[in-house]
Design an enzyme around this catalytic site. Sequence first.
Site, mmCIF file in Angstrom:
data_model
loop_
_atom_site.group_PDB
_atom_site.id
_atom_site.type_symbol
_atom_site.label_atom_id
_atom_site.label_comp_id
_atom_site.label_asym_id
_atom_site.label_seq_id
_atom_site.Cartn_x
_atom_site.Cartn_y
_atom_site.Cartn_z
ATOM 1 N N GLU A 224 0.834 -1.219 0.000
ATOM 2 C CA GLU A 224 0.000 0.000 0.000
ATOM 3 C C GLU A 224 0.853 1.247 0.000
ATOM 4 O O GLU A 224 0.518 2.242 -0.616
ATOM 5 C CB GLU A 224 -0.934 -0.011 1.213
ATOM 6 C CG GLU A 224 -2.154 0.903 1.052
ATOM 7 C CD GLU A 224 -1.937 2.356 1.439
ATOM 8 O OE1 GLU A 224 -2.795 3.174 1.100
ATOM 9 O OE2 GLU A 224 -0.915 2.704 2.064
ATOM 10 N N HIS B 130 -0.020 0.022 7.212
ATOM 11 C CA HIS B 130 -0.693 0.859 6.208
ATOM 12 C C HIS B 130 0.321 1.919 5.748
ATOM 13 O O HIS B 130 1.366 1.533 5.230
ATOM 14 C CB HIS B 130 -1.948 1.413 6.903
ATOM 15 C CG HIS B 130 -2.961 2.057 6.021
ATOM 16 N ND1 HIS B 130 -4.178 2.492 6.494
ATOM 17 C CD2 HIS B 130 -2.949 2.363 4.711
ATOM 18 C CE1 HIS B 130 -4.872 3.029 5.504
ATOM 19 N NE2 HIS B 130 -4.145 2.966 4.408
ATOM 20 N N HIS C 163 -3.010 -1.147 12.051
ATOM 21 C CA HIS C 163 -4.423 -1.342 12.408
ATOM 22 C C HIS C 163 -4.640 -2.728 13.018
ATOM 23 O O HIS C 163 -5.373 -3.553 12.432
ATOM 24 C CB HIS C 163 -5.319 -1.194 11.181
ATOM 25 C CG HIS C 163 -5.197 0.097 10.456
ATOM 26 N ND1 HIS C 163 -5.581 1.312 10.987
ATOM 27 C CD2 HIS C 163 -4.733 0.380 9.214
ATOM 28 C CE1 HIS C 163 -5.356 2.274 10.110
ATOM 29 N NE2 HIS C 163 -4.834 1.739 9.021
ATOM 30 N N ASN D 106 -4.473 7.094 8.099
ATOM 31 C CA ASN D 106 -4.196 6.499 6.790
ATOM 32 C C ASN D 106 -2.701 6.581 6.486
ATOM 33 O O ASN D 106 -2.069 5.579 6.166
ATOM 34 C CB ASN D 106 -5.007 7.228 5.716
ATOM 35 C CG ASN D 106 -4.939 6.549 4.375
ATOM 36 O OD1 ASN D 106 -3.859 6.380 3.824
ATOM 37 N ND2 ASN D 106 -6.074 6.124 3.854
ATOM 38 N N ASN E 37 -5.941 11.393 2.608
ATOM 39 C CA ASN E 37 -5.250 10.115 2.420
ATOM 40 C C ASN E 37 -3.744 10.308 2.566
ATOM 41 O O ASN E 37 -3.251 10.449 3.673
ATOM 42 C CB ASN E 37 -5.673 9.509 1.078
ATOM 43 C CG ASN E 37 -5.394 8.020 1.016
ATOM 44 O OD1 ASN E 37 -4.293 7.580 1.305
ATOM 45 N ND2 ASN E 37 -6.392 7.231 0.657
ATOM 46 N N ASP F 184 -4.018 8.587 -3.806
ATOM 47 C CA ASP F 184 -3.808 7.914 -2.531
ATOM 48 C C ASP F 184 -2.506 8.463 -1.931
ATOM 49 O O ASP F 184 -2.472 9.606 -1.499
ATOM 50 C CB ASP F 184 -3.774 6.394 -2.816
ATOM 51 C CG ASP F 184 -4.029 5.536 -1.600
ATOM 52 O OD1 ASP F 184 -3.371 5.788 -0.590
ATOM 53 O OD2 ASP F 184 -4.851 4.594 -1.650
ATOM 54 N N ASN F 185 -1.424 7.732 -1.965
ATOM 55 C CA ASN F 185 -0.200 8.186 -1.298
ATOM 56 C C ASN F 185 0.637 9.135 -2.176
ATOM 57 O O ASN F 185 0.549 9.095 -3.404
ATOM 58 C CB ASN F 185 0.628 6.984 -0.864
ATOM 59 C CG ASN F 185 -0.103 6.180 0.178
ATOM 60 O OD1 ASN F 185 -0.786 6.729 1.034
ATOM 61 N ND2 ASN F 185 -0.001 4.863 0.098
HETATM 62 CA CA LIG Z 1 -3.046 5.646 1.665
HETATM 63 CA CA LIG Z 2 3.512 7.557 3.226
#
Ligand SMILES: [Ca+2]
Ligand SMILES: [Ca+2]
Length: 356
Positions: A54, A114, A134, A168, A224, A269-270
Amino acid sequence: MGKLAVLSLSVAALAVLIGERVITLRHLSLYYRELTQNYLPNCHHIEGIECGAEDITILENGLAFLSTCVKHPDLPSYSDDPGKIYTLNLLDSELKIKALNIKGDFDKDSFNPHGISLYTDDKDGAIYLFVVNHPQGNSQVEIFRFVEDENALQYIKTIKHELLHNVNDIVAVGTESFYATNDHYFTNGILKFVEPFLSLPWCDVVYYSPQTVQVVAGGFLLANGINISTDKRHLYVADLLKHKIVVLKIQKNTVLSHVKEVDVGSLCDNIEVDRESGDLWLGCHPNGRNWLLQDPNDPPGSEVIRIENILSEKPKVTQVYADDGSVIIASSVATPYGGKLLIGTVYQKALICDLK
Ligand SMILES: [Ca+2]
Ligand SMILES: [Ca+2]
């Protein structure tokens, strides 16, 4: 007014609300967006990554850290094993991942990693890895020290706080301090669903240090990825459902000012920042319909976007890679190193390509 009239009006009002919500959500989720393939040369899957990477980040010396196998009740899971952190030496032509052994009093069986962030201490050169974890669906941040000659992580501490409720991603700014994004306001399962359904902009960014913990930015639909500029003066936050990267100036650790928002046209996202050019590299979900439906015959696609000169008046936003899910599903991070691009996904594979 008769009961029947009140009932009819209530049903009509509810129908209008739901109709409005459906139209808005289709817009926010890029429901109808079609993707054109845009490939890079010499792409190969990274052997051994089968349940996602991820988040990925790379040290200056070419050693990549991959946070793998995150599990979430709403997502497919391709492995029952706990999550692991791997390293991958991008200067080594074999490109073999190595699992980092975790030393110390740490529960590896419930590890569910994560977002990650690396921090190098200027005083002694020690390298710290911060990991969003998590276990049992909770949210906490683990701090490890990287023991390079053993390819191991020495567990240091776990940080839990009521403001760190749906973390996140994080960006470390000290040996014990960081900024974190919360991707939901509520922790209750039904309310977590209601929140995006009503487009409540209640996600935030939290600053944590042993002395101070506070919300430092808010108003995000779905906060995010988070990262920091190479000169450490600006924070970048991906508001996934707004399709924007938000730029914040760090006045003091706890005082941020809003600078601008840059449209990216995708559900990003990232965020990784190129340490030489300062460019932003984004792993994005091109189309929320495929993400929601999770149809194995029409899986979520992948998209990588680069932003050059983000602080200038005209940032350049470029799509670097796009795939309909036939090569790689649900990209969440992309990071360049030495002419190569490493792409990770939420729950599937990881890919490495040449940039030219
Ligand atoms: Ca993320
Ligand atoms: Ca990161």
